[in-house]
Structure formats: structure tokens, C-alpha cells
Enzyme design. Structure first.
Site, PDB file in Angstrom:
ATOM      1  N   PRO A   2     -15.852 120.187 -49.058  1.00 25.45           N
ATOM      2  CG  PRO A   2     -13.584 120.205 -49.702  1.00 25.45           C
ATOM      3  CD  PRO A   2     -14.481 120.750 -48.935  1.00 25.45           C
ATOM      4  CD  GLU A   3     -20.714 116.578 -47.472  1.00 23.09           C
ATOM      5  OE1 GLU A   3     -20.764 115.639 -46.808  1.00 23.09           O
ATOM      6  OE2 GLU A   3     -21.703 117.097 -47.565  1.00 23.09           O
TER       7      GLU A   3
END
Ligand SMILES: [Zn+2]
Length: 272
Positions: A2-3
Site C-alpha cells: 500500500p502506498e
């Protein structure tokens, strides 16, 4: 992994839990990146969730007496589950809230590189947080700032912008995409990039991150559903994972190189 945009969408998706009081914390597996505080059930019982902030890829879930600092690691995700949702293998922590719907904040993480850290001090002064660089969308992240920060750094520009002490939240995909938009090749040494190019890079990072958040916002319901998809908003990469495919602007094949052990993608023709 996840960014920042996914983490921001996660934060927004958790907002319905605000002002609900915790009835129970269930820790099925405390062995995350760092051990989860096993006293959380007694600490948080009857406490209302009063705020949700994000700093970099950390979510701060604040309660009147302290804050949970949550990081999703490589494969973590938070969702709102109900009592009816079956517990799955990697659902390590549930924070169950009072109220007619008995909403559950559920932390799922197959690889367990994420973390849930309790602090009763100012979370912004926590050792995980203090040394982080500015937020990409804040005014503090400017061409002047980045130029100053990089002018003595010989590391390549892509690795420089992925360093969370320089700016937070520019992960592998967004770094490749931002440098394509700024027309700068990823392997150039940071201190050799001109001020004008630095300005283009800063503008591109803001643009790419903001677009991803907006795109994610439009899929918030799907994204956040307990059985919904997680991960990147896959749409519209110009270079990332497009090795050998024609550049959308010039038809030259996209090249792939490895920088800092991460795959990097660029167009040799469009990027200088
Ligand atoms: Zn091109």
C-alpha cells in the site's frame, strides 16, 4: 505494497468509526513487525475514537488518552467488518466498537510486516514519525526545498525521491510515473538535476499522488469493503510495468532498469 494514496483512502474509509466507543480489542496474533501491546483491550475499552490522521504511510487513530500508530507494511489492510463477517486466517487484530451496528475495525496482514503501535505521547514526536520528510502535497515540499535537499546527493534521482526522509509517500510506482511526467531519467544523479527539472519533478509528484487519491476516492466503497480489493489503483500507468510496450507519447519501447533493487521504468526518448 500500500502506498500513500491507498493509505489516505483507507483513512477516509475509516471515518464512519469516529465517535464510536471501543467495546473490545481482540488480538489473535500480536507478532507484527513489532509486538502489539497486549493490554490494548483494557486500555481502549469504552474509549471513543476521536480522530484519524495520516502522516506519510502511517495512520493515527486517536483516542482521548493516546494514539494507535498503524502501518500497513507490505500487505496489510484495514477494513470495517461486521459481526457477521467471517474471520479469516490473517485477520490479526479486531477493534470492536459499540453501537447498533457493532462495527469492527479489522487489521489483516498476510506477511505481518505492518505494525500497530500504541503511544500516549504526541504521535508526531514518535521515533517512527519524527524524522519523516514533508508530505508531498504540503507547500513545504517545494522546488526550493527539494533542490536544497538534493544538491549534494549523488544518489540517483529515483532513489532520492523514494527516500522518506526527503519526502514521504513516493513509492516505486509513483516514482517511475512522476519522473516520466517530469521527463527526467530515473538513474541520473540527484545533484546533476537542474532547478527547472527539480520543479517539474515536484509538480509531477504532487500531480501523480493527487490523481491517485482522487481515483481511489471514487472507488472508496469497493476498496474499503471487507471483501473488496486492496493494493494499487492499477489504472493508467504510463511507464510502470510496461517494459517493451510502446510509450504512449512517442511509441519507443519502455525500458526497465534496476535501481536500489527496485524495478524502474522509463522512456529513453521522452525522458532526458
Ligand atoms: Zn516516449
Amino acid at each position: 505494497m500500500p502506498e500513500l494514496p491507498e493509505v489516505e483512502i483507507t483513512r477516509l474509509g475509516l471515518m464512519p468509526l469516529i465517535n464510536h466507543k471501543v467495546s473490545q480489542v481482540v488480538i489473535r496474533n500480536s507478532s507484527l513487525r513489532w509486538p502489539v501491546n497486549l493490554a490494548l483491550n483494557s486500555i481502549l475499552k469504552d474509549m471513543p475514537l476521536v480522530g484519524l490522521q495520516r502522516r506519510g504511510k502511517y495512520i493515527f487513530a486517536s483516542f482521548p488518552i493516546g494514539t494507535l500508530i498503524i502501518h500497513l507494511g507490505m500487505s496489510g489492510r484495514l477494513c470495517i467488518a461486521s459481526k457477521k463477517s467471517a474471520v479469516q486466517k490473517h485477520d490479526h487484530v479486531d477493534i470492536i466498537f459499540n453501537g447498533p451496528e457493532n462495527k469492527i475495525l479489522r487489521y489483516r496482514d498476510p506477511r505481518r510486516f505492518g505494525s500497530i503501535t500504541w503511544t500516549e505521547d504526541d504521535p508526531y514526536q514518535h521515533k517512527l514519525i519524527m524524522s519523516l520528510g514533508p508530505e508531498p502535497l504540503d507547500n513545504e515540499f517545494s522546488a526550493d526545498y527539494l533542490y536544497e535537499k538534493l544538491r549534494n546527493k549523488s544518489v540517483c534521482i529515483k532513489n532520492a525521491i523514494m527516500n522518506s526522509h526527503v519526502v514521504v509517500g513516493v513509492g516505486n510506482i509513483y516514482a517511475s510515473e512522476s519522473l516520466f511526467q517530469a521527463r527526467v531519467q530515473p538513474h541520473r544523479p540527484a545533484h546533476k538535476i537542474s532547478k527547472d527539472e527539480i520543479k517539474s519533478i515536484v509538480d509531477a509528484i504532487k500531480d501523480v499522488i493527487e490523481n491517485a487519491i482522487n481515483k481511489g476516492g471514487s472507488t472508496l466503497n469497493d476498496f474499503f469493503d471487507v471483501d473488496g480489493k486492496s493494493g494499487y489503483f492499477q489504472n493508467e500507468h504510463h511507464v510502470y510495468a510496461r517494459k517493451g510496450m510502446p510509450c504512449y507519447l512517442c511509441d519507443h519501447p519502455i525500458l526497465q532498469i534496476t535501481l536500489g533493487q527496485r524495478s524502474s521504468f522509463y522512456c529513453k526518448n521522452c525522458q532526458k
